[in-house]
Design a protein around this motif. Sequence first.
Motif, PDB file in Angstrom:
ATOM      1  N   PRO A 187      28.768 -49.589   8.236  1.00 50.75           N
ATOM      2  CA  PRO A 187      28.026 -48.351   7.976  1.00 50.75           C
ATOM      3  C   PRO A 187      28.720 -47.417   6.982  1.00 50.75           C
ATOM      4  CG  PRO A 187      29.330 -48.064   9.940  1.00 50.75           C
ATOM      5  CD  PRO A 187      29.652 -49.444   9.418  1.00 50.75           C
ATOM      6  N   TYR A 188      29.653 -47.914   6.201  1.00 53.13           N
ATOM      7  CA  TYR A 188      30.418 -47.018   5.330  1.00 53.13           C
ATOM      8  C   TYR A 188      29.547 -46.506   4.181  1.00 53.13           C
ATOM      9  CZ  TYR A 188      34.444 -48.579   7.961  1.00 53.13           C
ATOM     10  OH  TYR A 188      35.322 -48.844   8.987  1.00 53.13           O
ATOM     11  N   ALA A 189      29.975 -45.397   3.606  1.00 52.80           N
ATOM     12  CA  ALA A 189      29.215 -44.729   2.550  1.00 52.80           C
ATOM     13  C   ALA A 189      29.156 -45.601   1.293  1.00 52.80           C
ATOM     14  CB  ALA A 189      29.854 -43.378   2.226  1.00 52.80           C
ATOM     15  N   PRO A 190      28.123 -45.424   0.469  1.00 52.00           N
ATOM     16  CA  PRO A 190      27.958 -46.279  -0.713  1.00 52.00           C
ATOM     17  C   PRO A 190      29.166 -46.269  -1.651  1.00 52.00           C
ATOM     18  CG  PRO A 190      25.958 -45.014  -0.314  1.00 52.00           C
ATOM     19  CD  PRO A 190      26.984 -44.504   0.648  1.00 52.00           C
ATOM     20  N   GLY A 191      29.756 -45.088  -1.888  1.00 50.88           N
ATOM     21  CA  GLY A 191      30.898 -45.021  -2.795  1.00 50.88           C
ATOM     22  C   GLY A 191      32.076 -45.812  -2.289  1.00 50.88           C
ATOM     23  N   LEU A 192      32.383 -45.679  -0.995  1.00 54.55           N
ATOM     24  CA  LEU A 192      33.508 -46.410  -0.412  1.00 54.55           C
ATOM     25  C   LEU A 192      33.231 -47.905  -0.426  1.00 54.55           C
ATOM     26  CD1 LEU A 192      36.242 -46.323   0.946  1.00 54.55           C
ATOM     27  CD2 LEU A 192      35.091 -45.933   3.141  1.00 54.55           C
ATOM     28  N   ARG A 193      31.991 -48.298  -0.166  1.00 54.18           N
ATOM     29  CA  ARG A 193      31.648 -49.725  -0.196  1.00 54.18           C
ATOM     30  C   ARG A 193      31.810 -50.289  -1.613  1.00 54.18           C
ATOM     31  NH1 ARG A 193      25.976 -50.842   2.472  1.00 54.18           N
ATOM     32  NH2 ARG A 193      26.653 -52.965   1.954  1.00 54.18           N
ATOM     33  N   LEU A 194      31.377 -49.510  -2.617  1.00 55.64           N
ATOM     34  CA  LEU A 194      31.569 -49.954  -4.001  1.00 55.64           C
ATOM     35  C   LEU A 194      33.045 -50.114  -4.333  1.00 55.64           C
ATOM     36  CD1 LEU A 194      29.056 -48.056  -6.342  1.00 55.64           C
ATOM     37  CD2 LEU A 194      29.417 -50.520  -6.184  1.00 55.64           C
ATOM     38  N   ALA A 195      33.846 -49.139  -3.899  1.00 51.75           N
ATOM     39  CA  ALA A 195      35.288 -49.212  -4.158  1.00 51.75           C
ATOM     40  C   ALA A 195      35.882 -50.456  -3.508  1.00 51.75           C
ATOM     41  CB  ALA A 195      35.976 -47.953  -3.644  1.00 51.75           C
ATOM     42  N   ALA A 196      35.478 -50.737  -2.281  1.00 47.66           N
ATOM     43  CA  ALA A 196      36.009 -51.913  -1.582  1.00 47.66           C
ATOM     44  C   ALA A 196      35.563 -53.208  -2.257  1.00 47.66           C
ATOM     45  CB  ALA A 196      35.560 -51.884  -0.121  1.00 47.66           C
ATOM     46  N   LEU A 197      34.314 -53.260  -2.725  1.00 49.95           N
ATOM     47  CA  LEU A 197      33.842 -54.462  -3.422  1.00 49.95           C
ATOM     48  C   LEU A 197      34.652 -54.713  -4.683  1.00 49.95           C
ATOM     49  CD1 LEU A 197      29.950 -54.178  -3.115  1.00 49.95           C
ATOM     50  CD2 LEU A 197      31.409 -55.971  -2.139  1.00 49.95           C
ATOM     51  N   GLY A 198      34.932 -53.649  -5.436  1.00 47.72           N
ATOM     52  CA  GLY A 198      35.715 -53.808  -6.657  1.00 47.72           C
ATOM     53  C   GLY A 198      37.100 -54.344  -6.376  1.00 47.72           C
ATOM     54  N   GLN A 199      37.742 -53.830  -5.345  1.00 47.41           N
ATOM     55  CA  GLN A 199      39.093 -54.295  -5.023  1.00 47.41           C
ATOM     56  C   GLN A 199      39.074 -55.691  -4.421  1.00 47.41           C
ATOM     57  OE1 GLN A 199      41.628 -52.640  -6.138  1.00 47.41           O
ATOM     58  NE2 GLN A 199      40.291 -50.980  -6.843  1.00 47.41           N
ATOM     59  N   LEU A 200      38.056 -56.003  -3.640  1.00 49.07           N
ATOM     60  CA  LEU A 200      37.914 -57.375  -3.141  1.00 49.07           C
ATOM     61  C   LEU A 200      37.771 -58.354  -4.297  1.00 49.07           C
ATOM     62  CD1 LEU A 200      35.516 -57.546  -0.043  1.00 49.07           C
ATOM     63  CD2 LEU A 200      37.864 -58.384  -0.190  1.00 49.07           C
ATOM     64  N   ALA A 201      36.990 -57.966  -5.287  1.00 47.78           N
ATOM     65  CA  ALA A 201      36.805 -58.837  -6.444  1.00 47.78           C
ATOM     66  C   ALA A 201      38.116 -59.085  -7.168  1.00 47.78           C
ATOM     67  CB  ALA A 201      35.779 -58.220  -7.398  1.00 47.78           C
ATOM     68  N   LEU A 202      39.026 -58.108  -7.122  1.00 48.43           N
ATOM     69  CA  LEU A 202      40.318 -58.262  -7.784  1.00 48.43           C
ATOM     70  C   LEU A 202      41.268 -59.163  -7.011  1.00 48.43           C
ATOM     71  CD1 LEU A 202      40.982 -54.588  -8.987  1.00 48.43           C
ATOM     72  CD2 LEU A 202      40.656 -56.586 -10.456  1.00 48.43           C
TER      73      LEU A 202
END
Length: 660
Positions: A187-202
């Motif tokens: 249920p995390y906020a869209p901005g935090l989810r985007l940040a996590a996706l970017g770092q996961l991709a790295l």
Amino acid sequence: MFTGIDEVDWASLRHAHGSAEDVPGWLRALASADTAERATALDGMYSALHQGCVYDSTLACVPFLLSLVAREEVPDRGGIVELLVGIGAEGTDGDARAREAVCAGAEVFVRLVGDPDPAVRRATAPALVHFLPAPARVLDLLRQRLRAERDERVLLALPEALALFVRRHPAHADAAVDLLAELSAPPYAPGLRLAALGQLALVAPARLPADLVPTAVRLLRERSAHRARVCAPRAADSLVGRIWRLRPSDEEGARLLRTLHTALGDRVGDRTALLGGQLTGPDPVDRCHGVWMAAALLRGWRGDHGGTVRLLGAQLGAEQDWLPDAAVGVLAELFALAAPAADDLYALVCARPDLWTHRVERGSCTLGGPLKALARSGDPRAVPALAHLLAGPAAPVDLGFEVAHLGAAAAPLAPALRHRLGRIPPASPDTARLAAPLLAAVGAIGDEDAVPEVLRLLPGAPGASGARGDEVAGRVIATLEALGATARAVPALRALLGTRHAAVAAGALWSAQRDASVVLPVLLRELTEGEPASRGVAADQLGRLGPAARAALPALHRMARSRHARERVPAACAVWHIAADPEPVLPVFREAWAQDPRTRRAIARCLTAMGPAAAPLRHLAATELAAPRRHLAQAGGGAVWHIAEDEALLSACREVLATV
């Protein structure tokens, strides 16, 4: 905070700019109540102490910096924490002393992780990972902060810290990756989810969701909608509101998407799809960020970019001036690749004649971005607007360079170009600056009627005057060759054989008279005694002579063993054209292709000329065509030009495969 500071012999210590006697003043200023004084001190310390190596003064000031960040009454401590991270982070300078100095006081960061100042908490997250020695404790502190934090900017820094943790502590990475995967989902906020996706991709691309791009686009739009609601009061009819409407920004959002693009790397298809979502969203700020990220993709990577270019063209009709301006800036870099956006560019050119020119303060008038991009794309619809400017009293000085991209389609402009060329005074200090664009245009058009105007700029030609023509002689000679008019310039060309233009003049004389006894001694002299640039030109011209230049082979073989690839390649090309022997040539090409990407286009042209003899190197062209990365993207090529250079290389490589 400053106990013992006066006991340090600062005058005997050094920093990047010399004596460190100014360091104690900076340290004290960091605790000042005056904002400007603090900012000046922090800038000074970054400039003097954080320059890629460890100074003795850097080590001496670390304890005082740690003491400063520990005191809540000190303002702007977030910047000081960032300075400490920069000083002590591994990989900055390869000197472990700075890292050890910061690690010695790392417990202070444990207290700062819950500091009342969000800027301090944000800067502390990477400091924990860099300097606290116990990985399990670090991860626990980051997890606690995620549960307790309410400030969005701090929250967005925590996935970056987790990714840093994965890289620094691979033995403990699984738990951090699990936490990143958790943060990327509801249920995390869209901005935090985007940040996590970017770092996961790295750090853990295998953990990314299968629907990564649609998910990222949806999260971006949800975040933007929320931001618009939060920022709505700023749009009021106030000075701040008017400034925000003029050029709104969302640097945090841009960082989130840049991180994701960077992590996706050579996954050009996914990045193109992501850009499609960015460039079609309802928020013009998101679309503007998409424009600049499209520029990064187009500059660095090959692929089918037609759809992205069409979406860039679609931004030209936006109401906000800053969005079309950004799109035009990118389209102007694409040259022929901008063709899918030509209709939109043409519409903008027709609707906004005020954009046909651009004048820099106190500078010359230059061609405006939309018209420049349309001309560079090769679209003949640019011709009427260019003709209007040429008919005016002050045509843009660079107009001719852009006309050259239209080639024969610009033929209606030939009379006006000739007229302007004929008005340039040969003895003027501005002769070279004014003539070069016009010469490029008449040469590209192939306007043979311009020969008299071109000849009058060549030193030594009938009607020429003054020494200023020497500055533009090389361009004049190239234009005469393009127009097939070198025979009319023979006396002037002979007069140039003793100047810095000797090599190009000799080549033009060969075109006119085919007399090796005249040009060969000149080219041999330039090859062995000239400046590096002259040697390369001389080698090219000797190759044009073919077997008539056999006397130059010993010197060319020596040049083909030069340390510099950009000398070896023209020499090897000349050896082939003169002797038709592939044995000494192919090893030079193989090595230079790998050593200096800037030589590849010349090598490809020569391989095409060699035909079947180039078969052992055919794989170079095939591999180049299969590579996703533009060949100059990491070789220092100018961003504005290397897209066109790369496309020209790809075309040359296709010719190699078709010929060899």
